[in-house]
Design a protein around this motif. Sequence first.
Motif, PDB file in Angstrom:
ATOM      1  N   ALA A  84     -32.802  69.181  96.750  1.00 32.27           N
ATOM      2  CA  ALA A  84     -31.788  70.240  96.810  1.00 32.27           C
ATOM      3  C   ALA A  84     -32.415  71.608  96.596  1.00 32.27           C
ATOM      4  O   ALA A  84     -31.999  72.603  97.215  1.00 32.27           O
ATOM      5  N   LEU A  85     -33.422  71.683  95.737  1.00 35.21           N
ATOM      6  CA  LEU A  85     -34.099  72.959  95.493  1.00 35.21           C
ATOM      7  C   LEU A  85     -34.819  73.446  96.740  1.00 35.21           C
ATOM      8  O   LEU A  85     -34.799  74.639  97.074  1.00 35.21           O
ATOM      9  N   VAL A  86     -35.437  72.531  97.477  1.00 35.22           N
ATOM     10  CA  VAL A  86     -36.102  72.897  98.735  1.00 35.22           C
ATOM     11  C   VAL A  86     -35.091  73.391  99.746  1.00 35.22           C
ATOM     12  O   VAL A  86     -35.387  74.287 100.550  1.00 35.22           O
ATOM     13  N   ARG A  87     -33.878  72.845  99.706  1.00 35.66           N
ATOM     14  CA  ARG A  87     -32.811  73.272 100.614  1.00 35.66           C
ATOM     15  C   ARG A  87     -32.136  74.560 100.149  1.00 35.66           C
ATOM     16  O   ARG A  87     -31.192  75.015 100.799  1.00 35.66           O
ATOM     17  N   ASP A  88     -32.581  75.107  99.042  1.00 42.99           N
ATOM     18  CA  ASP A  88     -31.950  76.286  98.444  1.00 42.99           C
ATOM     19  C   ASP A  88     -30.525  76.017  97.989  1.00 42.99           C
ATOM     20  O   ASP A  88     -29.709  76.942  97.882  1.00 42.99           O
ATOM     21  N   ALA A  89     -30.225  74.750  97.722  1.00 40.52           N
ATOM     22  CA  ALA A  89     -28.924  74.383  97.159  1.00 40.52           C
ATOM     23  C   ALA A  89     -29.081  74.323  95.642  1.00 40.52           C
ATOM     24  O   ALA A  89     -29.190  73.240  95.044  1.00 40.52           O
TER      25      ALA A  89
END
Length: 503
Positions: free
Chosen positions: A29-34
């Motif tokens: 999720a962090l890589v997705r900017d979520a």
Amino acid sequence: MRLSVRRVPLLVVLALVFSASMYLPAVHALVRDAHREAQAFFYSGTLLLVFLIGIAVATSRDKSSNITRSHLIAMFGAFTVLPAMAVLPMLEVVPDTRVLNLYVEMVAAVTTTGGSLFAPERLSDSAHLWRALVAWQGGLIIWVAAISILAPLNLGGFEVAEGRMYGQHAARDGIGSAEPNTRMRRAILTLSPIYFGLTLLLWAILVIAGENGTTALIHAMSTMSTSGISDGTTVAGSSAGLVGEMAVAAFLIFAVTRQAFVTDMNRDHIRHLADDRELRIALFVVATVTVVLFIRHWIGALEVGGLSNTGAALGALWGAAFTALSFLTTTGFESSHWHDAREWSGLGAPSVLLLGLSIFGGGVATTAGGVKLLRIYTLYAHGRNEMNLLVHPSLVASSTGAVRRIPPGGIEAAWIFFMLFATSIAAVSLLLTLVGMDFEAALTVAIACLTTTGPVAELVLGGKGALNALPDAAKIIAALTMVLGRLEALALIALLNPDFWRD
């Protein structure tokens, strides 16, 4: 410290690993900017780890007087307690939903049933990844528990297995005489690298074939766990195409027979994989179903004048074979050519046939559910032997070679399990009808839950997210039935046996 870890109850150890796995969707999720989703998974995992470490410290000095009983209880707890933990981050990730829906969703995942109460677009990529990861861990639990817990108790299909694990090979390797904790540790050290490596290999193949990295990982974990979980991009709609389907079909062999992967419990059996009864039965069933479905589609194409389309005919052949294998292993993936075959012939999907395949199930000590192929073979071999005795009542030999290879009491155990399975279908169907479901839907949900084949329920009831329309009481019954189908009735009966609780 090493000794104290060994004394921690198995359920607490499973919960610790389960909590730590939340960091993977957090990173995703962090890589997705979520960032909100990343925080939900990270904080949930951290809070649970801190809480469970305290429990581990408090319980590490208590050693059960019956380790086997403790492990069997831990299996039951894994499929009832771990889903409640998996719900915690999903409360923040999935808006406007209820705890009951999320809990049933996680029970379906951890029992490798699959299926979903939510339409794919309601869940983010990280949420889909978490569902697949929960199911993947549930599949690993089944692998390890089958070898180290169910086999010594002659449960889970081992009651009819030829050359039991604790025979001469086990005696040679010192496994049969090992205490339960030692068996568990050896099974984990042996099977975990195989399970993890096969998942990575399939993921790499799917990525090379053109599938998105996240989707490929979800499909790889779903294939190894036979959960059939997918995101919005199903196997049928995947960009990996035919190559991806062939790769998934190849890895489904690990759900057909336990002899497909090498362990120190059956090291020399891999050389005789072609003679494995479960694999031969699976090939026969898949081939028969494929031919029957192809003829059915061919007749349908004849009526609509589509026989000149050779590509559609070959696609229909592959689509029938892949889908039959998928539902036989209780995975529930559909081939893209499965849809093309229906368009080619103008016929609908034979839902009853897919339900029957899921009842057959896969192999013993695999992640597949159902009755299991070895039990089916045992009942068939015994029936054939009884027919021979009816035709030749003066036959000197009391049984054929196939029946003689079945362990003592195996035939009775297989028959008892089959009757319990059929009774469970009737009982669950009755309960579901009492809470407001019609008979067809109730029967479908009962079979889907008992065989851990959630996608077959979606197929019959109307697609992804159709399970959300069930009444709340039906969802609770379905969740309990999934646990029953995963553990099997004989294991639960063993837990209820008074002798089992006596020290």
